[in-house]
Write a protein that holds these residues in place. Sequence first.
Motif, PDB file in Angstrom:
ATOM      1  N   ASN A 706      36.380  -4.020   2.515  1.00 47.72           N
ATOM      2  CA  ASN A 706      36.991  -2.890   2.994  1.00 47.72           C
ATOM      3  C   ASN A 706      37.396  -2.961   3.895  1.00 47.72           C
ATOM      4  O   ASN A 706      38.572  -2.338   4.716  1.00 47.72           O
ATOM      5  CB  ASN A 706      35.058  -2.597   3.410  1.00 47.72           C
ATOM      6  CG  ASN A 706      35.031  -1.715   2.150  1.00 47.72           C
ATOM      7  OD1 ASN A 706      35.438  -1.328   0.862  1.00 47.72           O
ATOM      8  ND2 ASN A 706      33.418  -1.516   1.816  1.00 47.72           N
ATOM      9  N   PHE A 709      40.721  -3.541   3.752  1.00 48.23           N
ATOM     10  CA  PHE A 709      41.404  -1.851   3.611  1.00 48.23           C
ATOM     11  C   PHE A 709      41.812  -1.789   4.739  1.00 48.23           C
ATOM     12  O   PHE A 709      43.127  -0.970   4.483  1.00 48.23           O
ATOM     13  CB  PHE A 709      40.550  -1.288   2.762  1.00 48.23           C
ATOM     14  CG  PHE A 709      40.573  -1.412   1.461  1.00 48.23           C
ATOM     15  CD1 PHE A 709      41.549  -2.237   0.368  1.00 48.23           C
ATOM     16  CD2 PHE A 709      39.310  -1.254   0.497  1.00 48.23           C
ATOM     17  CE1 PHE A 709      41.762  -2.514  -0.476  1.00 48.23           C
ATOM     18  CE2 PHE A 709      39.503  -1.559  -0.881  1.00 48.23           C
ATOM     19  CZ  PHE A 709      40.610  -2.334  -1.554  1.00 48.23           C
ATOM     20  N   GLN A 712      45.129  -3.341   5.577  1.00 51.08           N
ATOM     21  CA  GLN A 712      46.606  -2.622   5.276  1.00 51.08           C
ATOM     22  C   GLN A 712      46.969  -1.251   5.937  1.00 51.08           C
ATOM     23  O   GLN A 712      48.105  -0.401   5.568  1.00 51.08           O
ATOM     24  CB  GLN A 712      46.081  -2.373   3.460  1.00 51.08           C
ATOM     25  CG  GLN A 712      45.737  -4.236   2.687  1.00 51.08           C
ATOM     26  CD  GLN A 712      45.669  -3.685   1.220  1.00 51.08           C
ATOM     27  OE1 GLN A 712      45.306  -2.666   0.936  1.00 51.08           O
ATOM     28  NE2 GLN A 712      46.418  -4.694   0.966  1.00 51.08           N
ATOM     29  N   ASN A 713      45.590  -0.338   5.773  1.00 54.51           N
ATOM     30  CA  ASN A 713      45.597   0.925   6.395  1.00 54.51           C
ATOM     31  C   ASN A 713      46.665   0.964   7.816  1.00 54.51           C
ATOM     32  O   ASN A 713      48.008   1.732   7.727  1.00 54.51           O
ATOM     33  CB  ASN A 713      44.803   2.159   6.605  1.00 54.51           C
ATOM     34  CG  ASN A 713      43.826   2.251   5.470  1.00 54.51           C
ATOM     35  OD1 ASN A 713      44.849   2.023   3.682  1.00 54.51           O
ATOM     36  ND2 ASN A 713      42.989   2.620   5.503  1.00 54.51           N
ATOM     37  N   ASN A 736      46.315  -8.305  -0.251  1.00 54.71           N
ATOM     38  CA  ASN A 736      46.399  -7.962  -2.025  1.00 54.71           C
ATOM     39  C   ASN A 736      45.455  -9.264  -2.714  1.00 54.71           C
ATOM     40  O   ASN A 736      44.695  -9.047  -3.192  1.00 54.71           O
ATOM     41  CB  ASN A 736      47.555  -7.342  -2.436  1.00 54.71           C
ATOM     42  CG  ASN A 736      47.428  -5.999  -2.427  1.00 54.71           C
ATOM     43  OD1 ASN A 736      46.649  -5.498  -2.106  1.00 54.71           O
ATOM     44  ND2 ASN A 736      48.699  -5.439  -2.167  1.00 54.71           N
ATOM     45  N   GLN A 740      41.816  -9.248  -3.962  1.00 51.75           N
ATOM     46  CA  GLN A 740      41.226  -9.557  -5.717  1.00 51.75           C
ATOM     47  C   GLN A 740      40.670 -10.690  -5.633  1.00 51.75           C
ATOM     48  O   GLN A 740      39.878 -10.757  -6.512  1.00 51.75           O
ATOM     49  CB  GLN A 740      42.433  -9.953  -6.178  1.00 51.75           C
ATOM     50  CG  GLN A 740      43.601  -9.061  -6.627  1.00 51.75           C
ATOM     51  CD  GLN A 740      44.364  -8.769  -7.201  1.00 51.75           C
ATOM     52  OE1 GLN A 740      45.665 -10.285  -7.125  1.00 51.75           O
ATOM     53  NE2 GLN A 740      45.000  -7.833  -8.400  1.00 51.75           N
ATOM     54  N   LYS A 745      39.696  -4.729  -5.785  1.00 52.30           N
ATOM     55  CA  LYS A 745      40.763  -3.146  -6.223  1.00 52.30           C
ATOM     56  C   LYS A 745      41.993  -3.618  -5.939  1.00 52.30           C
ATOM     57  O   LYS A 745      41.225  -3.105  -4.823  1.00 52.30           O
ATOM     58  CB  LYS A 745      40.440  -3.005  -7.578  1.00 52.30           C
ATOM     59  CG  LYS A 745      39.458  -2.676  -8.570  1.00 52.30           C
ATOM     60  CD  LYS A 745      38.557  -1.421  -9.222  1.00 52.30           C
ATOM     61  CE  LYS A 745      38.278  -2.272 -10.126  1.00 52.30           C
ATOM     62  NZ  LYS A 745      37.547  -1.007 -10.914  1.00 52.30           N
ATOM     63  N   VAL A 746      43.158  -3.558  -5.790  1.00 53.60           N
ATOM     64  CA  VAL A 746      44.202  -3.546  -5.402  1.00 53.60           C
ATOM     65  C   VAL A 746      44.377  -1.294  -5.872  1.00 53.60           C
ATOM     66  O   VAL A 746      44.336  -1.174  -5.900  1.00 53.60           O
ATOM     67  CB  VAL A 746      45.957  -4.214  -6.053  1.00 53.60           C
ATOM     68  CG1 VAL A 746      46.793  -4.129  -4.754  1.00 53.60           C
ATOM     69  CG2 VAL A 746      45.228  -5.784  -5.492  1.00 53.60           C
ATOM     70  N   LYS A 747      44.588  -1.546  -4.548  1.00 50.80           N
ATOM     71  CA  LYS A 747      45.563   0.437  -3.988  1.00 50.80           C
ATOM     72  C   LYS A 747      45.804   0.544  -4.469  1.00 50.80           C
ATOM     73  O   LYS A 747      47.364  -1.191  -4.048  1.00 50.80           O
ATOM     74  CB  LYS A 747      45.548   0.843  -2.377  1.00 50.80           C
ATOM     75  CG  LYS A 747      43.340   0.744  -2.273  1.00 50.80           C
ATOM     76  CD  LYS A 747      43.637   1.579  -0.898  1.00 50.80           C
ATOM     77  CE  LYS A 747      41.819   1.495  -0.298  1.00 50.80           C
ATOM     78  NZ  LYS A 747      42.020   1.743   0.692  1.00 50.80           N
ATOM     79  N   LYS A 748      46.953   1.363  -5.808  1.00 49.44           N
ATOM     80  CA  LYS A 748      48.265   1.199  -5.980  1.00 49.44           C
ATOM     81  C   LYS A 748      49.018   2.344  -4.673  1.00 49.44           C
ATOM     82  O   LYS A 748      48.445   3.030  -4.369  1.00 49.44           O
ATOM     83  CB  LYS A 748      48.681   2.052  -7.205  1.00 49.44           C
ATOM     84  CG  LYS A 748      47.374   1.415  -7.927  1.00 49.44           C
ATOM     85  CD  LYS A 748      47.204   2.283  -9.793  1.00 49.44           C
ATOM     86  CE  LYS A 748      46.838   1.713 -10.949  1.00 49.44           C
ATOM     87  NZ  LYS A 748      46.851   1.818 -12.156  1.00 49.44           N
TER      88      LYS A 748
END
Length: 748
Positions: A706, A709, A712-713, A736, A740, A745-748
Amino acid sequence: MMKTAFRIASVFVTVILALSAVGSVFAENSWAVGNLVGLCAGTHIYQGPGGGYPYHTVVPEDNWTVMVIDGPRYFGGEAWWDTSRAAAGDPSGGTGWVKQSEADNCFSSGGGGSTGDGDDDYGIGNSRDGMLDYDVVEEKVDPPYATHFSWPLNVSPNDTSYVKKYYNFGSPLQYKCGDAVKGEDDNYYYLADKEKTAANRLVHPGRDMAIDGKTAAEISFDDLPKVYAVADGKVVRVKTDDNGYGHYVVIFHRYYENGKEMRIWSVYAHLHEESIRVEEGQIVSGGDWIGRYDHSGNWGGAAHIHFELRKELDPGYCVTYGTIDSKYLNPEDFINGHKDVPGSIAKLAEEAVASSGNTTIIQTKTATIDQGQVTGRFQFVVDAIKWVRGIISLVWPGSVLEITVYRPDGSIYAVYHSANSFTLEIPDLEPGTWSYTIRALEVPTDDYPYAVAIALSEQQLEDTGERLTGEIQPSDKFDSIPPSTSISFLPSNPDGNNGWYKQPVVITLDATDNVDDSIDTLYSTNGGISYHLYTGPFTISTEGENHLAYFSVDGMGNSEDIQYINLKIDMTPPVVNVTTDQAEYTRVQPFVVHYSGYDPEPGSGLATLTGVFNGQFVMDGQVVDLFWLSLGQYTLAATGEDYAGWIATDSESIQLVATIESMQLTVQRLCKENYITKSGICTSLLSKLNSALAAQKRGQNKTAVNTLFAFQNAIQAQSGKAIRAEAQALLMMDSNYVIQSLGGKVKK
């Protein structure tokens, strides 16, 4: 051979076979081309004559009958014959060369027996029962002069594992010396003068030698080492001494040195009774196999031969330090100093010319010659017409020499070559200065000895036709043109680069002559150091540069110049090796290139060695920056090529991965290189990575995912603003990968 009438004015040139004097006669075999002879079990059959060829067959236990189809050829004083089983009636049989002495020595004539009662001048006594039967020569027949001496084993004393030297104190036969008394130092003394002095200390009068330190019980009969005669000579004793020498053989030798005949006796003790192959009265040649040693004579310990060289036949058992040199010779000193005996060779030459009639010797010459060497012209003068013939004797044991004889006007009278020695007669002698040259066609070593004796005689020769030995022709039929030899290869041309062959090469030599079909072709694979008689195509498979030499000689002795060719063979590819320091790397780790290569010796040598990583040429030791590469597998490959054209490759693969730690270092580098332009963004991104790493270490992978994530945002929010596009792509790729790996799970 051509018949020649000998008129009143003639030259007689004699060259005799020094090593073909009186020898053992074996009734079973009559050696001549076209005759059938027997080969008994154990006889070796060779690919060619002489010691340079390997054997291809050993006669089995059922023995063979063969036909002699060619020969003899002489090498090292030994006669060699080409034989055929097929010609003797066995359609499955092949051909091959045999050494006459080996084939003969396994037969017996059944006529041995006693040579007389009591000792004669050489010490010949009664024959011992149970001996192999050999024909025995007359008691008073002298052996030929010894021209070479060697050790009784096929190794030198320095290569034996067990030795007891000449002069060693502590005689093994002290109990046979009636006046021997043991001293306080445990040595024995001969007390003729009642004093225990060093001069009276009993000594070991010979040399003990063994191939290894095993006892006779540990060695089978067939593996007991062979014992050989050290020189030409005559067997004078084959006897048994149960508490001393055991079964032993004594051989009488003559040699010529410093203008006089010398006589010595060689003793071979501790032989195995059933192995002795000689009989009293037998003439032997140097190198003849006379038996095998064990430790007969009631001696324990290692099986060995006790070897002596005596100045007299019976020196007695009381051998002291003060008397040994008057009765014995130090074997090592004597043999090392008499490997060649030029005096004996010269004496053989003089005896040859003397045996030809009423002669006057005008010249005796001893010299040495190197392989392939041609001497200058040696002269002899015929100063009066009263000399009706001349005699030249040329003797060179164990080799092949060529003599060219020149008339007084400088023209060639004859050329001849032969093994060991020969006799040449020259008709129509004319006064003037004659001359001759010597050439070494095949000698075992450089500085090899030979001797020439020249004599003149007033004795008129009877016209008996064939008086010339060999194939010497009178001058009116003399052919002075040498043969010509061509060489061909299979493959015909090098199949590699730069003149290198990549496979074995078959060599074919073809000699032609203007008038003569009896041509001998000699070749060398070591640049002319030693030569072999050419009998058919042969294969060169030795890698590296092979230095071939070859030439041919016709029946008249005309010899072409030696031709030289270098043949390069490389059948082995180079060796290439690639290594990596580790299997996995992150983009912030340096990747050091490691590769090497070489061409195994003797080869053509390594011509090129190149390395490739990620489609780019790299050098060994180069550091590659992985920072901007995509994650995944990469291969380092190296290729080596030698000068012959052989190519070898090797490779190793690495995996480029990402971790939270590597992402921290990646952000720091991107900030430093202004791919992330705002320091606040740098601090925020590093803070998120620190939190994700802490969660991972606590085992809270979901929390770490999390947090990544959120990382990445933040990247996507600043894309095209404070974070350049290439930096965004790099960080998204690595995050990514880590998500993994943590189970997310990688966000699309």
